[in-house]
Design a protein around this motif. Structure first.
Motif, short mmCIF file in Angstrom:
data_model
loop_
_atom_site.label_atom_id
_atom_site.label_comp_id
_atom_site.label_asym_id
_atom_site.label_seq_id
_atom_site.Cartn_x
_atom_site.Cartn_y
_atom_site.Cartn_z
N SER A 1 100.29 100.39 101.68
CA SER A 1 101.40 101.18 101.15
C SER A 1 102.58 100.25 100.93
O SER A 1 102.87 99.39 101.76
CB SER A 1 101.77 102.29 102.13
OG SER A 1 102.94 102.95 101.72
N GLU A 2 103.29 100.45 99.79
CA GLU A 2 104.39 99.56 99.46
C GLU A 2 105.65 99.85 100.28
O GLU A 2 106.50 98.98 100.46
CB GLU A 2 104.72 99.64 97.98
CG GLU A 2 105.22 101.00 97.52
CD GLU A 2 105.56 101.03 96.03
OE1 GLU A 2 106.05 102.08 95.58
OE2 GLU A 2 105.37 100.01 95.33
N GLY A 3 105.83 101.06 100.78
CA GLY A 3 107.02 101.40 101.56
C GLY A 3 108.18 101.82 100.66
O GLY A 3 108.18 101.63 99.44
N LEU A 4 109.19 102.41 101.28
CA LEU A 4 110.30 102.99 100.54
C LEU A 4 111.20 101.93 99.92
O LEU A 4 111.78 102.16 98.85
CB LEU A 4 111.11 103.90 101.47
CG LEU A 4 110.37 105.16 101.94
CD1 LEU A 4 111.12 105.86 103.06
CD2 LEU A 4 110.14 106.12 100.78
N PHE A 5 111.36 100.78 100.57
CA PHE A 5 112.19 99.73 99.99
C PHE A 5 111.63 99.28 98.66
O PHE A 5 112.36 99.18 97.66
CB PHE A 5 112.30 98.55 100.96
CG PHE A 5 113.54 98.55 101.81
CD1 PHE A 5 114.64 97.78 101.47
CD2 PHE A 5 113.61 99.34 102.93
CE1 PHE A 5 115.78 97.78 102.23
CE2 PHE A 5 114.75 99.36 103.72
CZ PHE A 5 115.84 98.58 103.37
N LEU A 6 110.34 99.00 98.61
CA LEU A 6 109.74 98.54 97.36
C LEU A 6 109.64 99.67 96.34
O LEU A 6 109.73 99.43 95.14
CB LEU A 6 108.36 97.95 97.63
CG LEU A 6 108.37 96.53 98.23
CD1 LEU A 6 106.98 96.10 98.64
CD2 LEU A 6 108.97 95.53 97.24
N ALA A 7 109.50 100.91 96.81
CA ALA A 7 109.48 102.04 95.88
C ALA A 7 110.81 102.18 95.16
O ALA A 7 110.86 102.63 94.01
CB ALA A 7 109.16 103.33 96.64
N ALA A 8 111.89 101.77 95.83
CA ALA A 8 113.23 101.85 95.23
C ALA A 8 113.64 100.55 94.56
O ALA A 8 114.81 100.41 94.18
CB ALA A 8 114.25 102.23 96.30
N ASP A 9 112.72 99.60 94.40
CA ASP A 9 113.06 98.30 93.83
C ASP A 9 113.73 98.46 92.46
O ASP A 9 113.23 99.15 91.58
CB ASP A 9 111.78 97.47 93.69
CG ASP A 9 112.07 96.00 93.38
OD1 ASP A 9 113.15 95.52 93.79
OD2 ASP A 9 111.23 95.35 92.73
N GLY A 10 114.89 97.84 92.31
CA GLY A 10 115.67 97.94 91.09
C GLY A 10 116.63 99.11 91.08
O GLY A 10 117.52 99.19 90.24
N GLY A 11 116.43 100.04 92.02
CA GLY A 11 117.27 101.24 92.07
C GLY A 11 118.09 101.31 93.34
O GLY A 11 118.62 100.31 93.81
N THR A 12 118.18 102.53 93.89
CA THR A 12 119.04 102.78 95.04
C THR A 12 118.23 103.45 96.14
O THR A 12 117.46 104.38 95.88
CB THR A 12 120.21 103.71 94.65
OG1 THR A 12 120.96 103.10 93.60
CG2 THR A 12 121.13 103.97 95.84
N LEU A 13 118.40 102.97 97.37
CA LEU A 13 117.78 103.58 98.54
C LEU A 13 118.88 104.19 99.39
O LEU A 13 119.78 103.49 99.86
CB LEU A 13 116.98 102.55 99.34
CG LEU A 13 116.26 103.07 100.59
CD1 LEU A 13 115.23 104.14 100.22
CD2 LEU A 13 115.58 101.93 101.34
#
Length: 423
Positions: A188-200
């Protein structure tokens, strides 16, 4: 700020509208109704100026009867009719009809100034720390920051740190490799990588365990994450917005939050005041909520009376905007008349301070079996939780604050109480 055109006829008929719109985070431009316009311009016009209107505009009409709102439909603009008595709420309703979806509802001058500051902050990539009580609109502010930033082409991902399972927090935030722990059947890529380029958006950041805070600090400092089970870090480009409903500096002083992480997060601090301290926002938020809660295609829009709005403005709002939404929804369901009257608003009393009552003297009896000190302490804690919930009318966030614990800890204790009751 959002740009909104207002015709000269409107300004002459209702001069107070311009001032309200400026406090509601609009840049107002006075125009002639017949003047040329850009395709996306939105205007507030008189009902008699309908010949110059598009379906994006709002037409207003001053009348003697009951107020009304007709939503834009079939190519016709929205139409708002109201009298002098309903003018205050009508101004708020007009502002919310015109407001872009990404901009929070505001009607207080101080809130508009805060939104102006937030707009400047949004254009940078600086980390933002939003602090304020539960229900003051921290996630709405975070979404506004993302919408005003240069990252809108990428995702905004919101995560409530208090809702993450403690044993899975690291894997959910930073990702994991296949087989890195029991049950990890796939990577699983995780939430940090899911938000890559955007905002977490990390809500309730104070609920992160200290061990995980150090890993979050490294992710912020180095711009990379190390998934669970991985041997090489993965670069990530993400803007962090953190939020907390407690004073994070106090959490640092109490040893519950890392000081170095606090300073890394507190680059651009934004403080959201309680709703009771920004009474101008009450009408704006009420208008926005009533627009969301009603299906105008079925029974039309239900207005609150001037007395009802006065009652809302005078309330202390311990639950902030969440409480306001609950009050309005109850009023819509339980009202007797065509409008929301003051008597239709059932306002809960503010939570009282926890009262410590000295126990009555009881005879000392020889126990049937030895009493363990840890059992006494445990039962005392559970009794304190019962008292706190009773004193706050079941308001969990308020009870947790009175007890000096987090809402997460309170949930654990309540689950334990339920298990004991079921045993």
């Amino acid at each position: 700020m959002s740009l909104l055109d207002v015709s000269r006829g409107v300004c002459a008929l209702v001069p107070g509208l311009q001032h309200w719109l400026e406090n509601a985070f609009y840049t107002v431009r006075i125009v002639d109704a017949a003047s040329p316009r850009e395709r996306d311009d939105r205007r507030i016009l008189l009902a008699t100026e309908i010949g110059h209107a598009t379906n994006r505009d709002i037409l207003i009409n001053i009348i003697d009867g009951a107020p009304s709102l007709v939503a834009a439909a079939n190519g016709l603009p929205a139409r708002v009719a109201f009298g002098i008595a309903d003018m205050g709420f009508a101004f708020a309703l007009i502002a919310e009809l015109a407001r872009p979806a990404s901009v929070p509802a505001v009607g207080d001058g101080a809130s508009a100034r805060l939104m102006t500051l937030a707009g400047r902050v949004a254009r940078s990539d600086a980390t933002v720390l939003i602090q304020g009580d539960t229900g003051t609109g921290k996630e709405g502010m975070a979404r506004f920051l993302h919408a005003q930033s240069g990252r809108t082409a990428h995702d905004f991902i919101a995560v409530n740190c208090a809702a993450l399972p403690e044993t899975m927090m690291e894997a959910m935030l930073f990702g994991h490799k296949k087989g890195s722990f029991t049950g990890a059947a796939a990577a699983s890529e995780g939430l940090f990588l899911a938000a890559d380029g955007g905002t977490l958006f990390l809500d309730e950041i104070a609920e992160l365990p200290l061990a995980l805070q150090s890993k979050l600090l490294r992710a912020l400092q180095e711009g990379e994450v190390l998934p669970v089970g991985a041997t090489h870090p993965v670069p990530v480009n993400v803007r962090i917005i953190a939020a907390c409903n407690r004073n994070l500096a106090d959490e640092v002083a109490a040893g519950r939050f890392r000081e170095d992480l606090y300073w890394r997060l507190n680059v651009m601090p934004l403080e959201l005041r309680p709703l009771a301290e920004r009474t101008g926002d009450v009408a704006a938020i009420a208008a926005a909520m009533l627009l969301r809660q009603q299906d105008m295609g079925k029974g039309g829009f239900v207005w609150p009376t001037a007395d009802a709005m006065d009652k809302l403005a005078a309330h202390g709002w311990p639950g902030n905007a969440r409480e306001l939404g609950n009050v309005l929804q109850r009023a819509l369901v339980l009202r007797d008349g065509a409008m929301i009257e003051a008597d239709d608003l059932h306002l809960a009393r503010a939570p009282q301070q926890l009262r410590v009552v000295a126990p009555a003297a009881v005879p000392v009896l020889a126990p049937a079996e030895p009493i363990r000190l840890r059992d006494v302490a445990h039962h005392s804690k559970l009794e304190a939780i019962r008292i706190a919930l009773r004193e706050t009318d079941g308001h969990r966030a308020a009870a947790a604050r009175k007890l000096g614990i987090s809402e997460r800890t309170l949930r654990y204790r309540l689950a334990e109480m339920r298990e004991q009751a079921a045993a």
